[in-house]
Design a protein around this motif. Structure first.
Motif, mmCIF file in Angstrom:
data_model
loop_
_atom_site.group_PDB
_atom_site.id
_atom_site.type_symbol
_atom_site.label_atom_id
_atom_site.label_comp_id
_atom_site.label_asym_id
_atom_site.label_seq_id
_atom_site.Cartn_x
_atom_site.Cartn_y
_atom_site.Cartn_z
ATOM 1 N N MET A 1 39.250 -9.808 -50.387
ATOM 2 C CA MET A 1 38.867 -8.998 -49.242
ATOM 3 C C MET A 1 39.879 -7.857 -49.095
ATOM 4 S SD MET A 1 37.723 -10.471 -45.521
ATOM 5 C CE MET A 1 37.168 -12.027 -46.172
ATOM 6 N N SER A 2 39.385 -6.671 -48.816
ATOM 7 C CA SER A 2 40.259 -5.506 -48.709
ATOM 8 C C SER A 2 40.986 -5.462 -47.365
ATOM 9 C CB SER A 2 39.439 -4.236 -48.897
ATOM 10 O OG SER A 2 38.693 -3.964 -47.724
ATOM 11 N N HIS A 3 42.025 -4.659 -47.342
ATOM 12 C CA HIS A 3 42.794 -4.461 -46.109
ATOM 13 C C HIS A 3 41.887 -3.916 -45.001
ATOM 14 C CE1 HIS A 3 45.962 -3.234 -43.389
ATOM 15 N NE2 HIS A 3 45.497 -1.997 -43.433
ATOM 16 N N GLN A 5 38.607 -4.235 -44.700
ATOM 17 C CA GLN A 5 37.662 -5.255 -44.249
ATOM 18 C C GLN A 5 38.366 -6.257 -43.341
ATOM 19 O OE1 GLN A 5 35.560 -7.586 -47.228
ATOM 20 N NE2 GLN A 5 33.753 -7.555 -45.921
ATOM 21 N N ASN A 6 39.591 -6.637 -43.679
ATOM 22 C CA ASN A 6 40.360 -7.531 -42.812
ATOM 23 C C ASN A 6 40.587 -6.901 -41.450
ATOM 24 O OD1 ASN A 6 40.614 -9.696 -44.555
ATOM 25 N ND2 ASN A 6 42.516 -8.949 -45.437
ATOM 26 N N LEU A 7 40.863 -5.600 -41.432
ATOM 27 C CA LEU A 7 41.063 -4.887 -40.179
ATOM 28 C C LEU A 7 39.807 -4.958 -39.310
ATOM 29 C CD1 LEU A 7 43.107 -3.076 -38.643
ATOM 30 C CD2 LEU A 7 41.974 -1.126 -39.706
ATOM 31 N N LEU A 9 37.398 -7.219 -39.463
ATOM 32 C CA LEU A 9 37.157 -8.601 -39.061
ATOM 33 C C LEU A 9 38.116 -9.037 -37.953
ATOM 34 C CD1 LEU A 9 36.542 -10.290 -42.531
ATOM 35 C CD2 LEU A 9 34.840 -9.641 -40.821
ATOM 36 N N ASP A 10 39.392 -8.741 -38.123
ATOM 37 C CA ASP A 10 40.394 -9.180 -37.138
ATOM 38 C C ASP A 10 40.284 -8.410 -35.832
ATOM 39 O OD1 ASP A 10 41.308 -10.905 -39.082
ATOM 40 O OD2 ASP A 10 43.054 -9.694 -39.615
ATOM 41 N N THR A 11 40.196 -7.096 -35.925
ATOM 42 C CA THR A 11 40.243 -6.261 -34.732
ATOM 43 C C THR A 11 38.923 -6.227 -33.974
ATOM 44 O OG1 THR A 11 41.841 -4.877 -35.881
ATOM 45 C CG2 THR A 11 40.881 -3.973 -33.889
ATOM 46 N N GLY A 14 36.907 -10.249 -34.276
ATOM 47 C CA GLY A 14 37.797 -11.193 -33.625
ATOM 48 C C GLY A 14 37.655 -11.220 -32.111
ATOM 49 N N SER A 35 31.422 -5.603 -42.603
ATOM 50 C CA SER A 35 31.615 -7.026 -42.391
ATOM 51 C C SER A 35 30.574 -7.789 -43.219
ATOM 52 C CB SER A 35 31.498 -7.371 -40.904
ATOM 53 O OG SER A 35 30.257 -6.962 -40.376
#
Length: 120
Positions: A1-3, A5-7, A9-11, A14, A35
């Motif tokens: 997972m890319s940075h 995509q993580n951003l 998902l988390d931000t 989340g 996502s």
């Protein structure tokens, strides 16, 4: 997972008030990251980019057709588009390089979706 995509998902996801999210490159008019399970077709990308390219007042009057659904536009200016259709909605925020797209569904608070998207 890319940075990126993580951003997203988390931000956004989340918060539990964003159903799906995507990042679109403005210059190329192409999807950068989304996502899981959220597919944004090229025609949807063009619709969103054109929503900002047109006069925002015109976009607000005409609404938005996104992901095969008509949305009533409740805000349209040079940096944000908010649109809703019954109990769902889409929030689009424009930066210099990207469009950030977030959707919400029934049971989610649109205000939390807007706040999270605008802050990111």
């Amino acid at each position: 997972m890319s940075h990126l995509q993580n951003l997203l998902l988390d931000t956004l996801l989340g918060t539990k008030h964003v159903d799906s999210a995507a990042l679109i490159k403005l210059q190329e008019q192409s999807l950068c990251v989304a996502s899981p399970g959220f597919s944004v077709m090229p025609s949807d990308v063009r619709t969103l980019v054109n929503g900002f390219a047109k006069n925002p007042l015109k976009t607000r009057r005409e609404g938005l057709y996104f992901k095969e659904k008509d949305y009533k536009c409740v805000r349209a200016d040079d940096y944000s588009l908010y649109a809703k259709s019954e109990n769902t909605g889409v929030v689009v925020v424009k930066t210099r390089l990207y469009l950030l797209v977030a959707t919400y569904t029934e049971g989610m608070y649109p205000s939390v979706c807007v706040e999270a998207t605008e802050k990111l």
